[in-house]
Design an enzyme around this catalytic site. Structure first.
Site, short mmCIF file in Angstrom:
data_model
loop_
_atom_site.label_atom_id
_atom_site.label_comp_id
_atom_site.label_asym_id
_atom_site.label_seq_id
_atom_site.Cartn_x
_atom_site.Cartn_y
_atom_site.Cartn_z
CD GLU A 285 -7.16 -2.30 12.67
OE1 GLU A 285 -7.25 -1.09 12.49
OE2 GLU A 285 -7.42 -2.84 13.75
CG HIS A 306 -33.19 1.24 -4.65
ND1 HIS A 306 -34.24 1.36 -5.52
CD2 HIS A 306 -33.53 0.23 -3.79
CE1 HIS A 306 -35.18 0.48 -5.20
NE2 HIS A 306 -34.77 -0.21 -4.15
CE LYS A 420 -2.68 5.37 15.01
NZ LYS A 420 -2.59 4.29 15.97
#
Ligand code: PA5
Length: 444
Positions: A285, A306, A420
């Site tokens: 951010e 793995h 948003k």
């Protein structure tokens, strides 16, 4: 805490790190003097040295009320309003019980997603339990957290009665604005303020992180002391070569310029999984803007050797690794001898599990460096409050410096608003009428 960049230097030009000294020093100066972009969000810089004993005592007192009255405490928050607390609790806690002493409440996290199943299962779990809520939101209006808090408030009042709910619901939010503040004031909840000048992802050393951590029984004074010592160790008076934040910021930017666009934070202790998550937010951010920035990824080794090991060893050479290495583990456990030795493991009999882990770590470092992956190591003594406090401040300060060297504003996050706006438009939120019309026309 020790930073070792020697296994990264061979991947950049001889003087590449040194070449960043002027820019790094300028960044440090700008942070200290408050002259950088985003300078209204520099409150985290001196939090460790400015927090008073009295304030920490107030947080501990509030935590004691929650502990005395709750078997479980739900921390409702998202992003910077939960990742720091979760990172510290997971790093310090018992993996299969989270909390060492049995008389401390279990800390649960919610408000960080919009999953109906998650919330329904949480409610089922909490029914019949003595639980409390720490509602954390700087803006006080974040949808994920607000929906969760609405559910939890009702459940708490229904299950425990209005009077007890007032005692076991705590708000951590803005001093004046936002729905969380309005509700806290109206209901008379105990509340703490998130300072205006501390952004979410830099807020773990405010009540945002400190209250849940104290509630779980950990020593927030030791945590802050670790951070304070790191604040001193990375101050403006510390020369470039001796300042771990300056060195980390410089090598990151040097590697980025050399085409290493992805940084993978690596741990060999699963307890550090959420430290990775916290770090990803902090760096992602802060730096990912203006079409620039190292992409912060993370893995838990040896688990992910793995799954992701092949890519890291042999995929596109655009990555570098930063390993958090823990020198001393908190338990002692050796590989047992087995007379039949059916699994052929007797060559390890008597060896500490951690010794095997350390050889996996060293073997991985050698293999990855041989495979063209620059390697940075951050060594900490052990997982305790003091060392985690140091690590937190180290990453915060280095992030500010690194972002400024990259020439972005490390303290804003304009990009997170876009989803948003669309979500509110799609949900017909009042005030979003024009956006609703536009987005629905696009989808028609
Ligand atoms: O770092 C940030 O600013 C964000 O991650 C916020 O912390 C997150 O979006 C939650 O916001 P708020 O605390 O306002 O609910």
């Amino acid at each position: 805490m020790k930073l070792d960049i020697t296994k990264a230097l061979q991947f950049v030009d001889a003087n590449a790190v040194q070449a960043f000294e002027p820019a790094v020093n300028d960044a440090n100066k700008a942070l200290e003097e408050g002259t950088c972009p985003g300078n209204d969000f520099l409150g985290w810089m001196h939090l460790p040295s400015q927090i008073t004993e009295e304030f920490l005592d107030e947080i501990n007192a509030c935590a004691a009320v929650l502990r005395d009255n709750c078997e479980a405490v739900v921390v409702a928050g998202i992003g910077g309003s939960y990742l720091g607390a979760r990172a510290v609790l997971e790093a310090l806690g018992d993996t299969f019980g989270w909390l060492k002493p049995s008389d401390y409440p279990r800390i649960l996290f919610a408000g960080n997603n919009i999953s109906e199943d998650y919330l329904a299962e949480l409610i089922d779990y909490l029914k019949g339990k003595k639980f409390g809520v720490i509602n954390i939101s700087k803006s006080g209006t974040t949808t994920e957290t607000a929906i969760t808090f609405r559910l939890l408030k009702k459940l708490c009042e229904d299950e425990r009665g209005k009077e007890m709910a007032k005692k076991v619901i705590v708000a951590i939010t803005d001093a004046k604005k936002g729905a969380a503040r309005t509700t806290a004031d109206k209901e008379g909840y105990k509340s703490f303020i998130i300072p205006d000048n501390v952004g979410g992802r830099f807020s773990v050393l405010t009540p945002v992180g400190l209250l849940p951590i104290a509630c779980a029984g950990y020593d927030i004074k030791a945590l802050v002391k670790g951070a304070k010592d790191m604040e001193e160790a990375t101050g403006l008076n510390i020369p470039f070569a001796d300042n771990p934040c300056s060195q980390y910021a410089a090598i990151r930017n040097a590697l980025y310029n050399a085409g290493k666009k992805i940084e993978i934070l690596v741990n060999f202790q699963p307890k550090l999984h959420y430290m990775n998550e916290w770090w990803k937010q902090l760096y992602g951010e802060s730096e990912g803007k203006d079409k620039k920035g190292i992409f912060p990824a993370a893995v838990d080794f040896s688990t992910d050797l793995h799954s992701m090991g092949q890519w890291i060893q042999d995929g596109e050479r655009t990555i570098f690794e930063t390993v958090i290495s823990v020198d001393n583990v908190n338990h002692t456990l050796a590989v047992p001898t087995d007379e039949e030795n059916l699994d052929g493991l007797n060559f390890l009999a008597g060896k500490r599990i951690d010794e095997v882990n350390k050889m996996a770590e060293l073997g991985t470092q050698i293999a990855h460096v041989d495979g063209g992956v620059p390697n940075i190591r951050i060594c900490i003594d052990k997982l305790d409050e003091y060392n985690i406090g140091q690590l937190i401040y180290f990453f915060e300060k280095a992030c500010g410096v690194s972002g400024l060297v990259l020439k972005v504003n490390p303290f804003n996050q304009p990009g997170v608003e876009d989803y948003k706006r669309n979500m509110f438009a799609l949900l017909d939120k009042p005030g979003y009428e024009a956006e609703s019309k536009a987005i629905k026309a696009r989808l028609a």
